[in-house]
Design an enzyme around this catalytic site. Structure first.
Site, PDB file in Angstrom:
ATOM      1  CG  HIS A  55      13.334 -36.137 -30.153  1.00  0.00           C
ATOM      2  ND1 HIS A  55      13.620 -37.375 -30.655  1.00  0.00           N
ATOM      3  CD2 HIS A  55      13.748 -36.331 -28.753  1.00  0.00           C
ATOM      4  CE1 HIS A  55      13.958 -38.173 -29.771  1.00  0.00           C
ATOM      5  NE2 HIS A  55      14.118 -37.534 -28.776  1.00  0.00           N
ATOM      6  CE  LYS A  86       1.295  -6.853 -15.309  1.00  0.00           C
ATOM      7  NZ  LYS A  86       2.501  -7.884 -15.398  1.00  0.00           N
ATOM      8  CD  GLU A 118       8.098 -16.489 -17.306  1.00  0.00           C
ATOM      9  OE1 GLU A 118       7.290 -17.261 -18.053  1.00  0.00           O
ATOM     10  OE2 GLU A 118       7.922 -15.337 -16.888  1.00  0.00           O
ATOM     11  CE  LYS A 135       8.478 -12.319 -18.519  1.00  0.00           C
ATOM     12  NZ  LYS A 135       7.719 -13.142 -18.106  1.00  0.00           N
ATOM     13  CD  GLU A 183       6.237 -11.054 -21.965  1.00  0.00           C
ATOM     14  OE1 GLU A 183       6.486 -11.474 -21.012  1.00  0.00           O
ATOM     15  OE2 GLU A 183       5.126 -10.535 -22.331  1.00  0.00           O
ATOM     16  CD1 TRP A 237      -1.574  -5.598  -2.829  1.00  0.00           C
ATOM     17  CD2 TRP A 237      -2.199  -4.733  -4.822  1.00  0.00           C
ATOM     18  NE1 TRP A 237      -1.267  -6.412  -3.629  1.00  0.00           N
ATOM     19  CE2 TRP A 237      -1.827  -6.027  -4.930  1.00  0.00           C
ATOM     20  CE3 TRP A 237      -2.740  -3.923  -5.633  1.00  0.00           C
ATOM     21  CZ2 TRP A 237      -1.991  -6.704  -5.965  1.00  0.00           C
ATOM     22  CZ3 TRP A 237      -2.795  -4.529  -6.850  1.00  0.00           C
ATOM     23  CH2 TRP A 237      -2.443  -5.916  -7.089  1.00  0.00           C
ATOM     24  NE  ARG A 240       4.045   1.703  -1.798  1.00  0.00           N
ATOM     25  CZ  ARG A 240       5.111   1.087  -1.424  1.00  0.00           C
ATOM     26  NH1 ARG A 240       6.083   1.171  -2.496  1.00  0.00           N
ATOM     27  NH2 ARG A 240       5.257   0.185  -0.715  1.00  0.00           N
ATOM     28  CB  CYS A 297      -0.968   0.090   1.218  1.00  0.00           C
ATOM     29  SG  CYS A 297      -1.911  -1.254   1.380  1.00  0.00           S
ATOM     30  CG  ASN A 342       3.135  -0.601   2.851  1.00  0.00           C
ATOM     31  OD1 ASN A 342       2.461  -1.699   2.336  1.00  0.00           O
ATOM     32  ND2 ASN A 342       4.384  -0.436   2.307  1.00  0.00           N
ATOM     33  N   GLY A 343       1.909  -3.376   4.675  1.00  0.00           N
ATOM     34  CA  GLY A 343       2.590  -4.560   5.109  1.00  0.00           C
ATOM     35  C   GLY A 343       1.553  -5.649   5.586  1.00  0.00           C
TER      36      GLY A 343
HETATM   37  O1  M6R Z   1      -3.043 -11.987 -15.456  1.00  0.00           O
HETATM   38  P1  M6R Z   1      -2.451 -13.462 -15.847  1.00  0.00           P
HETATM   39  O2  M6R Z   1      -1.423 -14.081 -15.047  1.00  0.00           O
HETATM   40  O3  M6R Z   1      -3.683 -14.065 -16.224  1.00  0.00           O
HETATM   41  O4  M6R Z   1      -1.892 -13.055 -17.359  1.00  0.00           O
HETATM   42  C1  M6R Z   1      -1.597 -14.324 -18.331  1.00  0.00           C
HETATM   43  C2  M6R Z   1      -0.562 -13.655 -19.283  1.00  0.00           C
HETATM   44  O5  M6R Z   1      -1.402 -12.767 -19.931  1.00  0.00           O
HETATM   45  C3  M6R Z   1       0.634 -13.057 -18.967  1.00  0.00           C
HETATM   46  O6  M6R Z   1       1.336 -13.957 -18.054  1.00  0.00           O
HETATM   47  C4  M6R Z   1       1.516 -12.519 -19.995  1.00  0.00           C
HETATM   48  O7  M6R Z   1       1.919 -14.019 -20.723  1.00  0.00           O
HETATM   49  C5  M6R Z   1       2.600 -11.881 -19.629  1.00  0.00           C
HETATM   50  N1  M6R Z   1       2.870 -10.739 -20.384  1.00  0.00           N
HETATM   51  C6  M6R Z   1       3.918 -12.693 -19.425  1.00  0.00           C
HETATM   52  O8  M6R Z   1       4.888 -11.724 -19.123  1.00  0.00           O
END
Ligand code: M6R
Length: 607
Positions: free
Chosen positions: A503, A602, A480, A484, A487, A74, A27, A2, A98-99
């Site tokens: 393969h 996002k 992952e 990263k 993207e 939050w 936050r 928060c 906050n915490g």
């Molecule tokens: O909010 P969510 O965890 O459901 O989101 C899922 C994906 O859209 C999200 O993880 C996306 O792949 C990210 N941009 C990865 O960094």
């Protein structure tokens, strides 16, 4: 996570508090509120939702006065609501916090038994009651009362306390959560971070762990929790406002990478039992004996954490697990029903594909457990049970701290299940939980190795593609790592199970292909080293992530990133960190829009 602010001086407090909260809204924005002292009375104005709602409310219910505290929330304990909005009050005391207070339930029970009337579901309210009682019982002053209460409270907190009976003094304290004091001319500010006060003053005192600060318009006196004085020279902040919002980091993503040790510690708070051999899931009461099978549904990074979850639950609890991409699951008429537990993982709790997968599973009679970072978001609300990560708001589009806290939540879930299926001994659970508690320090160690990753990124940043290889729990980390990099740097990257390389993808390997190999110590180590040799034999450039103390790996790799040793179940939480930093620095080297990469959002709330 928060945001808190406080002001004591000669100007009207409310506009300064609201201005500060606007800077802290990143936050959290589940609710906001202020408490301002005027003419012997503290007026509290607070409401659910973003700061704009509070501003509107303040037009109808102004809060004049020159001393006050404020908060933007939050939600962690208690849903977002007017009642749970801070400041919280008892008698003459108002508090913002906050915490997370670990022992709030025990303290609440004790207070209720002594006649206290609680008006919220928050952990914070215990502060208001305890401090008010200490004042009523004759504490010498507010500082003494707060100090006495801090001795009874366990957890992470930054608080600011206002006493209706003496508006010239506020008391603030910090344990783990951030706190800074701003020094002005005849006025003093308190805030979660410098962004909130930068428009008013650049002269600040950073409050350290275990410190309490008595704040008046003339300045601030710092002591430790035992009352011993602490000397501190003010610092002058030279950051721009935007730099300050990012905590001095160039991008939110880098800030969030660095926040992970804290987020992981917050996700553990209050969940490990007193004997340290069991886990409580915040009131999630699963009928474990009736679970025939677990099916994970998720997207993107949350899908990758689900794949780690599959390993953890199958190995620690011996319950069969399947993992599905939410967008596939919902359209393939899945065979599920009573006896199946569908675990939906979503950072935002709003991803449409995951939400629809949950609806489909519910229709077919499965029970749903949501794991999310956002309290009361749509997916947890649809689910039968909800368990939350405490990463705080994640702003960078590329998920980092949400991922590692999901892995922690899944480890806690697997231990909880394992203890109930009796497949996990008390000794092994204790070992794992002990290691979990050590993780934040180990993570700190890794995220501070940025300079090495920056140098590696510079060397390979021109490559047209990358390959990421891992086995077992490191396979989802390879996926992952590739996601990263794709993207945020727009470089094509493939994540592959190391054993699958021969393969097909082995055909890609030449001297221009950097191959990131996840090779921490453990059962797959020898096999991964053979895969690594296969890459090197074809002139591929190997960047290995290995365990500190591994003296062999240097002979088989071009670059080696060493991470601290840990239980195999927890290694993914450490090995993913260099991959996050690598992709960050490659993207930074290329100059892409790291926090808002092209074509991405996002939260994906469309199909
Ligand atoms: O909010 P969510 O965890 O459901 O989101 C899922 C994906 O859209 C999200 O993880 C996306 O792949 C990210 N941009 C990865 O960094």
């Amino acid at each position: 996570m928060c945001g808190i602010v406080g002001y004591v001086g000669t100007r009207q407090a409310t506009p300064l508090l609201v201005g500060g909260l606007r800077k802290l809204e990143y936050r959290g924005y589940d609710s906001a509120g202020v408490a301002v002292w005027n003419d012997g009375v503290t007026r509290v104005v607070r409401c659910r939702g973003k700061l704009a709602n509070l501003e509107e409310k303040l037009l109808k219910e102004p809060a004049p006065g020159t001393t006050g505290i404020g908060h933007t929330r939050w939600a962690t304990h208690g849903r977002p609501s007017d009642e749970n909005a801070h400041p919280h009050r008892s008698g003459s005391i108002t508090v913002v916090h906050n915490g997370i207070i670990e022992n709030h339930l025990a303290l609440r029970q004790e207070l209720v038994a002594a006649g206290a009337k609680f008006t919220s579901e928050t952990d914070t309210e215990i502060f208001a009651h305890l401090i008010d009682r200490a004042m009523t019982a004759g504490a010498a002053d507010l500082t003494t009362a707060v100090r006495g209460v801090l001795a009874r409270v366990h957890g992470a907190f930054a608080i600011v306390v206002l006493n209706e009976k003496d508006p010239t003094t506020m008391v603030a304290a910090k344990n783990s959560s951030p706190l800074v004091v701003g020094l002005g001319e005849g006025e003093t500010f308190v805030a979660s971070d410098v962004t909130a006060i930068l428009a008013e003053t650049r002269k600040v005192l950073f409050i350290e762990e275990g410190e309490l600060v008595t704040v008046t318009a003339k300045g601030a006196v710092i002591t430790d929790f035992e009352g011993r004085p602490r000397q501190r020279e003010p610092k002058t902040i030279t950051w721009s406002a935007l730099q300050a919002e990012k905590g001095g980091f160039k991008h939110y993503m880098l800030k969030e990478i660095h926040e992970q040790p804290r987020s992981v510690a917050d996700t553990l708070v209050g969940r490990i039992g007193a004997e340290q051999d069991d886990v409580s899931l915040d009131g999630v009461n699963l009928d474990v004996a009736s679970i025939r099978r677990i099916i994970f549904v998720a997207c993107g990074t949350s899908y990758h954490s689900s794949l780690v979850g599959e390993f953890l639950i199958e190995s620690l609890a011996r319950i069969p697990v399947e993992v599905d991409l939410a967008s596939e699951f919902r359209y393939r008429d899945p065979i599920i029903g009573p006896g199946d537990l569908v675990v939906a993982i979503s950072q935002s709790g709003e991803t449409l594909d995951t939400m629809e997968a949950v609806r489909e599973a519910k229709k077919k009679g499965a029970k749903i457990l949501a794991i999310s970072n956002v309290l009361e978001s749509s997916i947890p609300r649809l689910a039968d049970y909800a368990f939350y990560t405490h990463a705080g708001p994640e702003i960078g589009v590329a998920s980092t701290k949400a991922f590692t806290t999901q892995l922690v939540a899944l480890t806690l879930l697997a231990i909880h299940l394992g203890r109930r299926t009796k497949k996990l001994s008390s000794e092994r659970a204790r070992e794992l939980l002990g290691e979990l508690l050590q993780l934040p320090n180990k993570m700190r160690d890794v995220v501070e190795s940025g300079a090495q990753l920056q140098a590696i990124a510079r060397r390979y940043g021109h490559a047209e593609g990358f390959l990421f290889l891992g086995r077992g729990t490191q396979y989802p980390i390879a996926l992952e790592g590739a996601l990263k990099l794709k993207e945020i740097s727009y470089i094509h990257a493939e994540g592959y199970a190391a054993g699958e390389m021969k393969h097909g993808p082995i055909a890609l390997i030449d001297e221009d292909l950097p191959v990131v190999v996840l090779a921490p110590r453990g059962t797959h180590y020898e096999k991964v080293i053979s895969n690594l040799a296969e890459v090197r034999a074809r002139q591929g450039k190997v960047i290995a992530v290995a365990t500190r103390g591994d003296s062999n790996i240097g002979n088989s790799a071009d670059d080696v990133i060493l991470i601290p040793d840990s239980a195999p179940e927890l290694q993914p939480i450490l090995t993913v960190l260099p991959l996050q930093l690598l992709s960050y620095y490659v993207a930074d080297f290329k100059g892409t829009d790291i926090d808002q990469p092209r074509n991405l959002a996002k939260s994906v709330t469309v199909e």
